[in-house]
Write an enzyme that holds these catalytic residues in place. Structure first.
Site, mmCIF file in Angstrom:
data_model
loop_
_atom_site.group_PDB
_atom_site.id
_atom_site.type_symbol
_atom_site.label_atom_id
_atom_site.label_comp_id
_atom_site.label_asym_id
_atom_site.label_seq_id
_atom_site.Cartn_x
_atom_site.Cartn_y
_atom_site.Cartn_z
ATOM 1 N N LYS A 56 15.213 19.397 22.687
ATOM 2 C CA LYS A 56 15.806 19.677 24.157
ATOM 3 C C LYS A 56 16.037 18.352 24.693
ATOM 4 O O LYS A 56 16.882 18.041 25.315
ATOM 5 C CB LYS A 56 15.216 20.665 24.989
ATOM 6 C CG LYS A 56 15.335 21.814 24.218
ATOM 7 C CD LYS A 56 14.260 22.901 25.107
ATOM 8 C CE LYS A 56 14.628 24.382 24.120
ATOM 9 N NZ LYS A 56 13.684 25.337 24.972
ATOM 10 N N GLN A 100 8.241 25.988 28.228
ATOM 11 C CA GLN A 100 8.426 26.338 26.909
ATOM 12 C C GLN A 100 7.744 27.459 26.683
ATOM 13 O O GLN A 100 6.411 27.480 26.950
ATOM 14 C CB GLN A 100 8.263 25.031 26.136
ATOM 15 C CG GLN A 100 8.497 25.433 24.670
ATOM 16 C CD GLN A 100 10.135 25.456 24.360
ATOM 17 O OE1 GLN A 100 10.863 25.261 25.108
ATOM 18 N NE2 GLN A 100 10.174 26.214 23.384
ATOM 19 N N ASP A 123 16.848 28.563 31.742
ATOM 20 C CA ASP A 123 16.832 29.559 30.380
ATOM 21 C C ASP A 123 17.115 30.832 30.969
ATOM 22 O O ASP A 123 17.509 31.469 29.752
ATOM 23 C CB ASP A 123 15.175 29.763 30.125
ATOM 24 C CG ASP A 123 14.672 28.601 29.148
ATOM 25 O OD1 ASP A 123 15.329 28.689 28.110
ATOM 26 O OD2 ASP A 123 13.439 28.453 29.286
HETATM 27 N N1 GUN Z 1 10.444 29.388 23.049
HETATM 28 C C1 GUN Z 1 11.177 29.708 21.964
HETATM 29 N N2 GUN Z 1 12.502 29.653 22.408
HETATM 30 C C2 GUN Z 1 12.400 29.194 23.774
HETATM 31 C C3 GUN Z 1 13.655 29.152 24.584
HETATM 32 O O1 GUN Z 1 14.759 29.264 24.537
HETATM 33 N N3 GUN Z 1 13.013 28.619 26.002
HETATM 34 C C4 GUN Z 1 11.909 28.578 26.381
HETATM 35 N N4 GUN Z 1 11.488 28.151 27.383
HETATM 36 N N5 GUN Z 1 10.949 28.785 25.312
HETATM 37 C C5 GUN Z 1 11.145 28.974 23.966
#
Ligand code: GUN
Length: 294
Positions: A56, A100, A123
């Protein structure tokens, strides 16, 4: 009879989207605006979470976003974490942020998610953003299903009136995806669980089959209708001694055999994964523009 499916290149499409976002950021800066700024909260030392967050951050850098990484130990309390989230909600320099997942067992995902201001929830995890899928004017769409829809749009895969079968009813993928297919895609949707009895009797009817369970090889070629579009949203780490890391990422579909039957198919990796990150960037840009522009 399908010879071989067209492989849907999520990595390429995500690259195109990132290019478009980078151009928009340049334009904004040219007009005297600051770039969008995302914060990422990362807790503990789960290897997969660290890898995803690195991806990211690389994507944010590539499009010219500012980012702040906030790391906390596994032992952080729920109330301390909520306090940090509230600070980000109130910080005018932050346009959007994510926490996350997974979180440590002593912290409630629901409590934490609902602490995030929906305008900054890039998200798209909050109940308000989940619900806004069915509104005329959604605020921020859940990132993974948004990525799936965008990928199908860009491949001109017609959803309207088609029978879509979603396997997996998770809060982050299957459940919001089924709503988006129904609402934005105008499709006929069957939502299955991994526990659905005689799963194959449903999947065999799918013109578009979307699988988001997290169990490698759950869907085999005999469960797929000839000529179906197959979208694999599974990401599971499986042991692989031939890799330097010691593992590889596997989807939920038996890709090698399924591609002989499908008309279009997404690979894992390189399908939906990069699109989820592209959606996060699109959502951050939208959150920024909602706050600063017009
Ligand atoms: N953990 C696994 N996939 C994701 C995601 O798309 N966003 C977040 N915040 N955590 C994750």
């Amino acid at each position: 009879m399908i010879d071989m499916a067209e492989i849907i290149d999520g990595k390429k499409v995500a690259g195109d989207i990132k290019e478009e976002i980078a151009q928009r950021v340049e334009q904004l800066k040219g007009e005297g605006h600051r770039p969008p700024h995302i914060a990422i909260i990362l807790i503990g030392d789960d290897g997969a979470s660290h890898t995803y967050v690195r991806g990211k951050i690389t994507a944010c850098k590539a499009v010219g976003f500012e980012y702040s990484l906030m790391q906390f130990s596994q032992s952080i309390s729920e109330s301390k974490l909520k306090h940090h989230i509230q600070s980000l909600n109130e910080d005018d320099d932050i346009d959007g942020f994510i926490v996350q997942l997974p979180l440590p067992d002593h912290i409630s995902v629901e409590h934490i998610t609902e602490q995030i201001s929906p305008e900054k929830d890039v998200d798209g995890f909050t109940n308000q953003n989940f619900g806004s899928i069915v509104s005329q004017n959604p605020l921020i769409l859940p990132a993974t299903p948004y990525g799936v829809m965008e990928l199908m749009h860009r491949y001109r895969i017609e959803m309207k009136g088609k029978h879509c079968v979603v396997v997996g009813a998770s809060r982050l993928a299957g459940a919001p995806l089924s709503l988006m297919l129904m609402k934005q895609g105008m499709a006929t949707v069957t939502l299955c669980h991994e526990f659905t009895q005689d799963l194959a009797s449903h999947t065999k009817n799918a013109e578009i089959l979307l699988v988001a369970v997290g169990r490698p090889n759950l869907v085999t070629a005999d469960m797929i209708k000839e000529g179906a579009v197959v979208i694999d949203i599974g990401t599971t780490r499986v042991k692989d001694d031939t890799k330097r890391s010691g593992f590889r990422i596997a989807g939920d579909v038996d890709f090698e055999n399924a591609k002989k039957k499908a008309s279009y198919i997404t690979p894992v990796p390189g399908g939906i994964g990069p699109m989820t990150i592209a959606s996060l960037l699109l959502n951050t840009l939208k959150a920024y523009e909602n706050r600063h522009i017009q």
